[in-house]
Write an enzyme that holds these catalytic residues in place. Structure first.
Site, PDB file in Angstrom:
ATOM      1  N   LEU A   1       0.842  -1.182   0.000  1.00  9.78           N
ATOM      2  CA  LEU A   1       0.000   0.000   0.000  1.00  9.78           C
ATOM      3  C   LEU A   1       0.880   1.235   0.000  1.00  9.78           C
ATOM      4  O   LEU A   1       1.971   1.234   0.583  1.00  9.78           O
ATOM      5  CB  LEU A   1      -0.913   0.024   1.238  1.00  9.78           C
ATOM      6  CG  LEU A   1      -1.956  -1.087   1.371  1.00  9.78           C
ATOM      7  CD1 LEU A   1      -2.740  -0.913   2.665  1.00  9.78           C
ATOM      8  CD2 LEU A   1      -2.901  -1.098   0.177  1.00  9.78           C
ATOM      9  N   ASP A   2       0.396   2.294  -0.622  1.00 12.63           N
ATOM     10  CA  ASP A   2       1.099   3.557  -0.600  1.00 12.63           C
ATOM     11  C   ASP A   2       1.267   4.039   0.835  1.00 12.63           C
ATOM     12  O   ASP A   2       0.449   3.717   1.710  1.00 12.63           O
ATOM     13  CB  ASP A   2       0.300   4.586  -1.418  1.00 12.63           C
ATOM     14  CG  ASP A   2       0.996   5.928  -1.490  1.00 12.63           C
ATOM     15  OD1 ASP A   2       1.977   6.039  -2.231  1.00 12.63           O
ATOM     16  OD2 ASP A   2       0.564   6.861  -0.776  1.00 12.63           O
ATOM     17  N   ARG A   3       2.300   4.828   1.076  1.00 13.49           N
ATOM     18  CA  ARG A   3       2.568   5.326   2.424  1.00 13.49           C
ATOM     19  C   ARG A   3       1.356   6.027   3.024  1.00 13.49           C
ATOM     20  O   ARG A   3       1.055   5.885   4.213  1.00 13.49           O
ATOM     21  CB  ARG A   3       3.762   6.290   2.402  1.00 13.49           C
ATOM     22  CG  ARG A   3       4.107   6.854   3.775  1.00 13.49           C
ATOM     23  CD  ARG A   3       5.318   7.765   3.709  1.00 13.49           C
ATOM     24  NE  ARG A   3       5.065   8.977   2.956  1.00 13.49           N
ATOM     25  CZ  ARG A   3       4.528  10.085   3.475  1.00 13.49           C
ATOM     26  NH1 ARG A   3       4.166  10.112   4.752  1.00 13.49           N
ATOM     27  NH2 ARG A   3       4.354  11.150   2.739  1.00 13.49           N
ATOM     28  N   LEU A   4       0.626   6.793   2.238  1.00 14.66           N
ATOM     29  CA  LEU A   4      -0.482   7.581   2.758  1.00 14.66           C
ATOM     30  C   LEU A   4      -1.747   6.760   2.984  1.00 14.66           C
ATOM     31  O   LEU A   4      -2.687   7.239   3.614  1.00 14.66           O
ATOM     32  CB  LEU A   4      -0.794   8.740   1.801  1.00 14.66           C
ATOM     33  CG  LEU A   4       0.337   9.752   1.579  1.00 14.66           C
ATOM     34  CD1 LEU A   4      -0.080  10.794   0.545  1.00 14.66           C
ATOM     35  CD2 LEU A   4       0.723  10.427   2.879  1.00 14.66           C
ATOM     36  N   THR A   5      -1.804   5.550   2.465  1.00 17.77           N
ATOM     37  CA  THR A   5      -2.999   4.715   2.514  1.00 17.77           C
ATOM     38  C   THR A   5      -2.933   3.735   3.673  1.00 17.77           C
ATOM     39  O   THR A   5      -1.870   3.223   4.011  1.00 17.77           O
ATOM     40  CB  THR A   5      -3.162   3.946   1.186  1.00 17.77           C
ATOM     41  OG1 THR A   5      -3.134   4.877   0.100  1.00 17.77           O
ATOM     42  CG2 THR A   5      -4.465   3.176   1.146  1.00 17.77           C
TER      43      THR A   5
END
Length: 479
Positions: free
Chosen positions: A178-182
């Site tokens: 997952l993306d860092r922000l997600t």
């Protein structure tokens, strides 16, 4: 027949192959254990530590001076810092001290740079465990924490935090990313065979995914299908847009709830003022209220959900890129399909965190350094007493992620199904009623694809045929 000896010179034997020894590298001064974590103000922080980066000469570096490479490629610190650190012997070439900042770097060279590393803080929220057995750990990843060590993050990453919790010899093997922000569901293999098995299931497109998000405005009721192709416009800035020449992308959306602005909130700023966009972006969002939307990505393009939601006119409400009026203007790029404004958009996006401060509360990796510098210059002015690096103020906990959560992953043949509760930001606001959990009627995984005329338009379980996505798949890229 008698054997007749031949002189050795008649059949020369070539000497065995020899290989040049690889250039020497510098070993990091330490690998601290236990990891130098401490918790403060709801953040997980890392005490500064010395670390050595070893980097092979890239093609574009060949024939260039060492200081020129650092000044143009590594912008974390000033040119004066790099000049001093080279002359002080903290940068070496092939294990040998550099005598001049004009030293030319050649193909095959190894540059080693030892520095006092300051990692950015991440949320102190623990990594949730959704399921665990002898082979796998299914985690609920907190927003704002990268999966692997990369860039400015090392110990503040999912794999290192799990190692710190379970022991030095534990090697967590992420099966998706997952993306860092997600935030949301991730699979961690306990051993290689288990990780490969889950990764293979993902590659075989037998996994259904469901995300939940919070978007600006009143999202339409019923199933909303977006089939706009997506093109990467700028890898550096992480910008993707709907383009006719992009890659095929399909998403099904379904609204779970809509929460209108609170009574009297629209009096905070007039509609005319809100339409000015740049100065009143947050007020403009408040005037529209917000919706909680469930997302079913049928393909796995980078930023697919974020781009499709922007195109539909309902971007994720705290998205630093696609919900940024200073970049896209009051329309936020709704319905845009041409490249006419791309250069202007990239210029404005690059200024975020430099000349401008983005109005969204999360910041893309490429911009966070400059943003933190501006924030620190206004709030601290202190420097590290070891390396003289400027010390930045901490981000607020609300700045560490966006309203996008991988809520559910299910095996298509029913062998397993993992789900998390709704994140806090998706629950009804104080004083309002709304769903506390999803139901079958609002579940995109139960959507009638035949009714939506999507059957036969390719794989509907995840990654499309012919995709170039890797084994840690489009599960995160969809976000």
């Amino acid at each position: 027949m008698a054997l007749i000896p031949s002189p050795r010179e008649a059949f020369p034997v070539p000497p065995p192959d020899t290989f040049a020894e690889p250039p020497a590298v510098i070993i990091p001064p330490c690998d601290p254990w236990p990891r130098p974590y401490y918790l403060k103000d709801r953040l997980r922080k890392v005490y500064p530590y010395h670390f050595t980066y070893n980097t092979y000469c890239k093609e574009r570096w060949r024939g260039r001076e060492i200081l020129d490479i650092f000044a143009s490629e590594f912008r974390d610190r000033s040119v004066e810092y790099y000049k001093n650190t080279i002359l002080a012997g903290r940068v070496v070439l092939n294990g040998k001290p550099i005598t001049s900042t004009s030293t030319i770097v050649k193909n095959g060279d190894v540059i080693s740079h030892t520095l006092h590393r300051h990692e950015p803080p991440v949320t102190a929220q623990p990594i949730g465990i959704v399921h665990e057995d002898h082979d796998l750990i299914v985690i609920n990843k907190p927003a704002g924490v990268p999966v692997h060590p990369a860039g400015r993050y090392n110990y503040n990453s999912i794999v290192e935090i799990m190692r710190a919790d379970r022991g030095y010899t534990f090697k967590p093997l992420p099966c998706n990313r997952l993306d860092r922000l997600t935030s949301g569901i991730m699979f961690i293999g306990k051993h290689k065979a288990a990780a490969e098995d889950m990764s293979q299931q993902i590659r075989d497109r037998s996994v259904k995914k469901e995300y939940i998000t919070r978007v600006v405005g009143e999202f339409p009721e019923g199933e909303v299908v977006c089939e706009q192709p997506i093109l990467q416009i700028s890898p550096k800035l992480g910008l993707n847009r709907v383009r006719a020449n992009g890659k095929e992308a399909r998403t099904v959306f379904k609204r779970l709830a809509y929460y209108p602005p609170k009574e009297g909130q629209d009096k905070e700023v007039s509609t005319t003022e809100a339409e000015k966009g740049k100065e009143n972006g947050m007020a403009w969002k408040r005037l529209r209220g917000y919706s909680i939307v469930r997302c079913f990505p049928l393909t796995g393009r980078t930023h697919q959900l974020r781009v499709h939601l922007q195109y539909l006119g309902h971007p994720i409400s705290n998205d630093p890129i696609y919900c940024n009026q200073r970049v896209f203007g009051p329309s936020l790029g709704q319905g845009e399909e041409d490249s006419e404004n791309d250069e202007d958009i990239m210029t404005r996006l690059e200024r975020m965190g430099k000349e401008d401060i983005a109005e969204a509360v999360a910041y893309h990796d490429e911009m966070v350094d400059e943003y933190n510098k501006r924030k620190a210059e206004k709030m601290t002015g202190e420097v590290c007493n070891v390396c003289q690096t400027p010390l930045y103020s901490d981000p607020g906990t609300h700045e560490l992620g966006i309203y996008l959560h991988a809520k559910r992953y299910a095996c298509e043949d029913g062998k397993w199904d993992y789900e998390t509760p709704l994140p806090e930001w998706a629950l009804p606001p104080p004083g309002m009623e709304g769903p506390m959990e999803a139901t079958t009627e609002t579940d995109p995984l139960a959507v009638n694809l035949e009714q939506l005329s999507l059957e036969g338009k390719g794989n509907v379980s995840g990654i499309p045929n012919g995709t170039d996505d890797t084994a840690t798949p489009a599960l995160a890229a969809a976000g």
